[in-house]
Motif scaffolding. Structure first.
Motif, PDB file in Angstrom:
ATOM      1  N   ILE A   1      38.859  47.855  26.395  1.00  0.00           N
ATOM      2  CA  ILE A   1      38.655  46.491  25.906  1.00  0.00           C
ATOM      3  C   ILE A   1      37.221  46.108  26.183  1.00  0.00           C
ATOM      4  O   ILE A   1      36.669  46.434  27.237  1.00  0.00           O
ATOM      5  N   ILE A   2      36.604  45.452  25.211  1.00  0.00           N
ATOM      6  CA  ILE A   2      35.239  44.995  25.417  1.00  0.00           C
ATOM      7  C   ILE A   2      35.229  43.480  25.554  1.00  0.00           C
ATOM      8  O   ILE A   2      36.261  42.816  25.347  1.00  0.00           O
ATOM      9  N   SER A   3      34.081  42.922  25.869  1.00  0.00           N
ATOM     10  CA  SER A   3      34.009  41.509  26.206  1.00  0.00           C
ATOM     11  C   SER A   3      34.410  40.599  25.051  1.00  0.00           C
ATOM     12  O   SER A   3      34.863  39.475  25.271  1.00  0.00           O
ATOM     13  N   SER A   4      34.292  41.078  23.811  1.00  0.00           N
ATOM     14  CA  SER A   4      34.699  40.270  22.659  1.00  0.00           C
ATOM     15  C   SER A   4      36.218  40.195  22.525  1.00  0.00           C
ATOM     16  O   SER A   4      36.745  39.390  21.769  1.00  0.00           O
ATOM     17  N   GLY A   5      36.902  41.075  23.288  1.00  0.00           N
ATOM     18  CA  GLY A   5      38.352  41.133  23.206  1.00  0.00           C
ATOM     19  C   GLY A   5      38.869  42.271  22.338  1.00  0.00           C
ATOM     20  O   GLY A   5      40.080  42.514  22.293  1.00  0.00           O
TER      21      GLY A   5
END
Length: 114
Positions: A50-54
């Motif tokens: 998962i990345i910070s953008s979701g």
């Protein structure tokens, strides 16, 4: 960055488990986080990320069964595992990348067996 995984255990096929990864000092600055697993005699493999953008990504073998999520307020990464199969048995590791450097938690054992 320190990562502390927990929540592993033993479950019967078809059961569910949730593993957690507490990050310190904060999860907020970690743009990338993921769960990996390593079964005996096999290479470590990426399960979900998962990345910070979701945006999330899953290995084909767990799509539709596993869900990765992060709670920035609790500084915790989760992996909800449903419909578990014996082949999901492995040590599960959380991973994060900060400033291009990878960090690993200590791993938590998940055993799926009847």
């Amino acid at each position: 960055v320190q990562l502390q995984a927990s929540g592993g255990g033993s479950v019967q096929p078809g059961g569910s488990l949730r593993v957690s990864c507490a990050a310190s000092p904060t999860i907020g600055g970690l743009n990338y986080m993921g769960w990996y697993r390593q079964a005996p005699g096999k290479q470590r493999e990426l399960v979900a990320s998962i990345i910070s953008s979701g945006r999330t990504m899953y290995a084909e073998s767990v799509k539709g069964r596993f869900t990765i999520s992060r709670d920035n307020a609790k500084n915790t990464l989760y992996l909800q595992m449903n419909s578990l199969k014996p082949e999901d048995t492995a040590v599960y590791y959380c991973n994060a990348i900060s400033n291009g450097y990878p960090y690993w938690g200590q791993g938590t054992q998940v055993t799926v067996s009847s």
